[in-house]
Design a protein around this motif. Structure first.
Motif, PDB file in Angstrom:
ATOM      1  N   ASN A   4       0.826  -1.210   0.000  1.00 57.06           N
ATOM      2  CA  ASN A   4       0.000   0.000   0.000  1.00 57.06           C
ATOM      3  C   ASN A   4       0.861   1.261   0.000  1.00 57.06           C
ATOM      4  OD1 ASN A   4      -2.016  -1.881   0.241  1.00 57.06           O
ATOM      5  ND2 ASN A   4      -2.460  -1.468   2.381  1.00 57.06           N
ATOM      6  N   GLU A   5       1.965   1.212   0.734  1.00 50.80           N
ATOM      7  CA  GLU A   5       2.858   2.374   0.791  1.00 50.80           C
ATOM      8  C   GLU A   5       3.612   2.560  -0.518  1.00 50.80           C
ATOM      9  OE1 GLU A   5       4.671   2.529   5.097  1.00 50.80           O
ATOM     10  OE2 GLU A   5       3.774   0.566   4.715  1.00 50.80           O
ATOM     11  N   THR A  62       1.128   4.285  -2.760  1.00 50.21           N
ATOM     12  CA  THR A  62       0.992   5.695  -2.379  1.00 50.21           C
ATOM     13  C   THR A  62       2.158   6.525  -2.901  1.00 50.21           C
ATOM     14  OG1 THR A  62      -0.272   5.147  -0.393  1.00 50.21           O
ATOM     15  CG2 THR A  62       0.838   7.282  -0.425  1.00 50.21           C
ATOM     16  N   LYS A  92       1.619   7.128  -6.563  1.00 50.72           N
ATOM     17  CA  LYS A  92       0.527   8.085  -6.795  1.00 50.72           C
ATOM     18  C   LYS A  92       0.975   9.515  -6.499  1.00 50.72           C
ATOM     19  CE  LYS A  92      -3.506   5.108  -6.028  1.00 50.72           C
ATOM     20  NZ  LYS A  92      -4.676   4.852  -5.144  1.00 50.72           N
TER      21      LYS A  92
END
Length: 264
Positions: free
Chosen positions: A175-176, A179, A182
């Motif tokens: 998930n990191e 991120t 993004k």
């Protein structure tokens, strides 16, 4: 003053213990299940937990983290009821430590190269991860399934050292990594196809010879205190209804002839 000093010291120690101790388990609900789940599975597993509770009246609580972290926590606490990591290699590590029972299989975690919209760096394969000046966000090798899989591929291709020179982030969860991409803190990354949502990230498929696909397993812990309920949950996750939730979240469902040659 001496009493106050002792009190403050005790308070600090208590706070330190609270923040460094193991995950909090449901104490008020004896029927609640505690499940260790890979961070990249948060979307489908959260939804499955809600559906399972509505159907069976059994609450499901999760600890979402990198698989390496979850295995360490299971080893230290010997608490919890089920384990679902991002792939079978991590499950095998837990099984070799006698932390889990034999698994069943749910879906596939299919890695792709994540790039910025329009692929401005012209990334076509992981070989391009060695381009001078490229900024890479990758999963931590010791904490994430995708980090380990990527490192195996880099080693196999003989590019590990050159790739590492371009790494600006080794994150403990996928998930990191997503991120960071993004937020344009990186130009490219290895993520999984289910993470490609919206128009902030584009996917570059890995060539067949660079495939890093993994099978997602789930099974009981060897120390669950409520085996019947835990087994019911595992059965639900691996049922057609549970798999349909994974499909909804972008995961190919097990079994799939396209991944028939994958090692379990």
């Amino acid at each position: 003053m001496k009493y106050r000093s002792c009190f403050l010291t005790g308070l600090v120690l208590c706070l330190l213990f609270a923040f460094t101790s193991s995950p909090v388990y449901a104490a008020d609900d004896e029927k609640a299940l505690f499940v260790y789940a890979g961070a990249g599975l948060k979307g489908p597993m959260t939804e499955i937990g809600t559906i399972f509770e509505e159907k069976n009246g059994i609450k499901v609580e999760y600890n979402f983290a990198g698989s390496g972290t979850l295995i360490t926590q299971m080893e230290l606490t010997k608490k919890g009821d089920a384990f679902i990591p991002g792939g079978t290699p991590d499950y095998a590590i837990a099984q070799n430590k006698s932390l889990v029972t034999d698994p069943v299989y749910v879906a596939y975690h299919v890695p792709v190269i994540g790039v910025l919209p329009g692929n401005p760096q012209g990334i076509e394969s992981v070989q391009d991860f060695t381009k001078e000046g490229l900024k890479l966000a990758l999963g931590d090798v010791n904490a994430t399934a995708i980090g380990r899989q990527g490192q195996k591929l880099f080693d196999k291709l003989g590019i590990a050292e050159d790739v590492e020179k371009n790494v600006v982030l080794r994150a403990p969860t996928i998930n990191e990594v997503v991120t960071a991409l993004k937020l344009k803190q990186a130009d490219a990354s290895l993520i999984t196809i289910d993470q490609i949502k919206g128009d902030e990230i584009e996917a570059v498929q890995l060539p067949d010879e660079e495939s890093l696909a993994l099978v997602v397993p789930i099974g009981l812990t060897t120390f669950t205190s409520q085996e019947e309920n835990a087994q019911e949950f595992v059965d639900f996750v691996s049922s057609d209804e549970g798999k349909a939730v994974f499909k909804k979240h972008g995961f190919p469902i097990y079994p799939d002839p396209a991944y028939a040659n994958l090692k379990l």
